[in-house]
Design an enzyme around this catalytic site. Sequence first.
Site, PDB file in Angstrom:
ATOM      1  N   GLU A 129     130.876  77.886   7.510  1.00  0.00           N
ATOM      2  CA  GLU A 129     129.562  77.377   7.003  1.00  0.00           C
ATOM      3  C   GLU A 129     129.394  75.766   7.185  1.00  0.00           C
ATOM      4  OE1 GLU A 129     126.015  78.261   4.830  1.00  0.00           O
ATOM      5  OE2 GLU A 129     127.148  79.685   5.519  1.00  0.00           O
ATOM      6  N   ASP A 130     128.499  75.660   8.126  1.00  0.00           N
ATOM      7  CA  ASP A 130     127.595  74.241   8.092  1.00  0.00           C
ATOM      8  C   ASP A 130     128.217  73.190   8.661  1.00  0.00           C
ATOM      9  OD1 ASP A 130     125.452  75.173   6.962  1.00  0.00           O
ATOM     10  OD2 ASP A 130     125.633  74.570   5.003  1.00  0.00           O
TER      11      ASP A 130
ATOM     12  N   TYR B 136     122.311  77.865  -5.309  1.00  0.00           N
ATOM     13  CA  TYR B 136     122.390  77.928  -4.041  1.00  0.00           C
ATOM     14  C   TYR B 136     120.535  77.402  -3.551  1.00  0.00           C
ATOM     15  CZ  TYR B 136     123.628  78.416   1.099  1.00  0.00           C
ATOM     16  OH  TYR B 136     124.339  77.986   1.914  1.00  0.00           O
TER      17      TYR B 136
ATOM     18  N   ALA C 189     121.406  77.505  14.261  1.00  0.00           N
ATOM     19  CA  ALA C 189     121.034  78.141  13.588  1.00  0.00           C
ATOM     20  C   ALA C 189     119.935  78.651  14.447  1.00  0.00           C
ATOM     21  CB  ALA C 189     120.117  77.516  12.261  1.00  0.00           C
TER      22      ALA C 189
ATOM     23  N   ARG D 178     121.843  82.185 -25.648  1.00  0.00           N
ATOM     24  CA  ARG D 178     121.840  80.820 -26.122  1.00  0.00           C
ATOM     25  C   ARG D 178     121.521  80.055 -24.936  1.00  0.00           C
ATOM     26  NH1 ARG D 178     126.060  81.733 -28.433  1.00  0.00           N
ATOM     27  NH2 ARG D 178     125.043  82.436 -30.865  1.00  0.00           N
TER      28      ARG D 178
ATOM     29  N   LYS E  89     127.887  79.075  -2.119  1.00  0.00           N
ATOM     30  CA  LYS E  89     128.503  80.472  -2.031  1.00  0.00           C
ATOM     31  C   LYS E  89     129.044  81.743  -2.231  1.00  0.00           C
ATOM     32  CE  LYS E  89     125.489  81.074   1.913  1.00  0.00           C
ATOM     33  NZ  LYS E  89     125.315  80.821   3.552  1.00  0.00           N
TER      34      LYS E  89
ATOM     35  N   ASN F  70     116.096  84.969   2.721  1.00  0.00           N
ATOM     36  CA  ASN F  70     117.914  84.267   2.378  1.00  0.00           C
ATOM     37  C   ASN F  70     118.567  85.059   2.975  1.00  0.00           C
ATOM     38  OD1 ASN F  70     119.993  83.536   0.392  1.00  0.00           O
ATOM     39  ND2 ASN F  70     118.293  83.547  -1.281  1.00  0.00           N
TER      40      ASN F  70
ATOM     41  N   ASP G  24     128.158  82.237   9.155  1.00  0.00           N
ATOM     42  CA  ASP G  24     126.878  82.713   8.517  1.00  0.00           C
ATOM     43  C   ASP G  24     125.819  81.681   9.027  1.00  0.00           C
ATOM     44  OD1 ASP G  24     125.660  83.764   6.323  1.00  0.00           O
ATOM     45  OD2 ASP G  24     125.088  82.064   6.051  1.00  0.00           O
ATOM     46  N   ASP G  25     125.875  80.368   9.443  1.00  0.00           N
ATOM     47  CA  ASP G  25     124.375  79.933  10.054  1.00  0.00           C
ATOM     48  C   ASP G  25     124.215  80.915  11.376  1.00  0.00           C
ATOM     49  OD1 ASP G  25     124.586  77.703   8.425  1.00  0.00           O
ATOM     50  OD2 ASP G  25     126.516  76.856   9.379  1.00  0.00           O
TER      51      ASP G  25
ATOM     52  N   ARG H 140     127.730  69.238   8.766  1.00  0.00           N
ATOM     53  CA  ARG H 140     125.531  69.801   9.016  1.00  0.00           C
ATOM     54  C   ARG H 140     125.392  70.449   7.923  1.00  0.00           C
ATOM     55  NH1 ARG H 140     122.425  73.218  10.206  1.00  0.00           N
ATOM     56  NH2 ARG H 140     124.140  74.525  10.456  1.00  0.00           N
TER      57      ARG H 140
ATOM     58  N   ASN I  13     116.066  74.555   5.700  1.00  0.00           N
ATOM     59  CA  ASN I  13     115.780  74.259   3.702  1.00  0.00           C
ATOM     60  C   ASN I  13     116.486  73.203   4.088  1.00  0.00           C
ATOM     61  OD1 ASN I  13     115.389  76.988   2.612  1.00  0.00           O
ATOM     62  ND2 ASN I  13     117.881  77.301   4.069  1.00  0.00           N
TER      63      ASN I  13
END
Length: 548
Positions: free
Chosen positions: A234-235, A91, A298, A46, A163, A448, A257-258, A145, A404
Amino acid sequence: MPTRVLTPYVGSDGVQKLKVIDGTSPEQPPRGLVPPVLSGSVHVVRSLAQLRSKDKDIEKYIFLQQLKDADHNAFYHICLNNMSEITPLIYTPTVGDACVNYSHIYRRPEGIFVSYSDKGKIGSILRSWPLRDEARISVVTDGSRILGLGDLGVNGMPISIGKLSLYVAGAGIRPRSTVPICLDLGTNTQRYLDDPLYLGSRMRRVGDAEMREFMEEFMYEMHKTFPKLLVQFEDFSTDHAFEYLDTFRNRYPVFNDDIQGTGAVVLSGFINAARIASAAANKPLTDHRILFLGAGSAGTGVASQLMSFFTLNGLSAQEARERIWLVDSQGLIFDARGKLAEHKKFFSRKDYTGPAMTDLVEIIKYVKPTTIMGLSTISGAFTEEVCRTMAAMNERPIIFPLSNPVRLSECIFSDAVEWTDGRVVFASGSPFPEYQYKGKTHYPGQGNNMYVFPGIGLGSILSRASSVTDKMIETASLALADSLTSEERSLELVYPRIERIRDISAQIALKVIRMAQREGVDRSVALRDKSDADILEFTKKSMWTPQL
């Protein structure tokens, strides 16, 4: 269907609620509080039908967040059984739209907001979290960022939430062990300061000195409040991303992570792409030359990680560095160009002293790369001329537009296939559909970070790592590269199918645990004498699975 009893608990908003939490067996509420016939498996059908009835991805995102709040077992069951469909919704790329619109689509609290005005009492803010003893993983952003979207302030919270949803889906981290955090340090984006619905402090971003003091207090109180917690940054803006990783990585269990996650997943994809390209050209792996468009956190983080590809194949660190070129908004980065940001200096070319080179095609003709990687957030930067130039130089040109979300990608998959006559080896940051060209189905890779960070987190948590070392990140990347099945390799995929993510995460976690032991940063003594098979079994049994 098993019986079900609702369990009282205190939500992250401090309100007492009734809900089945985590891995407990679903049990039926008292008769009359639900419809006469309610089946968990049917409710998933559903919910999936309701999701697919929506025609806008942002509406699908909102629906999924509300489903997670109402019934996280159903939410994660849908995620695990529809990974390729759901991952882009919770994500990238949809989370970018969710962040931009967060103050307008906000429904209820989820996570912790720590503001600059809380300085001096950050510990009391963190201690308000109701599940402190169970906290194991936190994703922390300051919203400065977000993806390629700029300074979003507290609108960056969906990044942390998204994340952590992937940690649960991809590695079986228990939902109640996750702690999303957004640091409210102001924003320099005027439209948010002017927006009457903006949820953050209406002030410009604090200065570097003030932020350093804030971060010192924040990380100290985080470790004190959540002693078993792994922190993922992150960011953060580029300079701060490098600074805080360097400042805290040897004091607390933390990784970025970046910088590290992106580097690890790209290294893995590049290993497989390089094998395909080298076999086609009948040349050694050490002949590859990599050109980066984009030199932020990055870009330089990935470049640093890709040095491992060359050193693992027998080159020295200096020889590895010489096979990497970086291009920023001012063109090719070289020493004689003038003053450079600190993070760009390591890869600045010493072997070029001519005039500034700003045209990407001309730079490609000069460098003669086998690979171009885009982390520039410049949509369409890999033009037809760029791709055709790469194809003229290489039997199997490697083209990785990694920015991205999709609208900021340096090129799209179908164009790359067309412009290289079907010879491209491709991976992107955002998902693209497969493409038919001259009677053959071509499959894009997606670099990813979800492929690696859940396994890194799970392995770090299970080994109780006191820090996350470079070798732990590298071994995660190599484990991912080796995880492809024979069928996936026959299709020339550079990444495995995302539907196998839990098995992949378990394999990565095993390698991360072993490397933590070799590096001497593990504190889970009981795992040291276990065989790989026993650790793998333990890892899989540790994964939380949704129950219907």
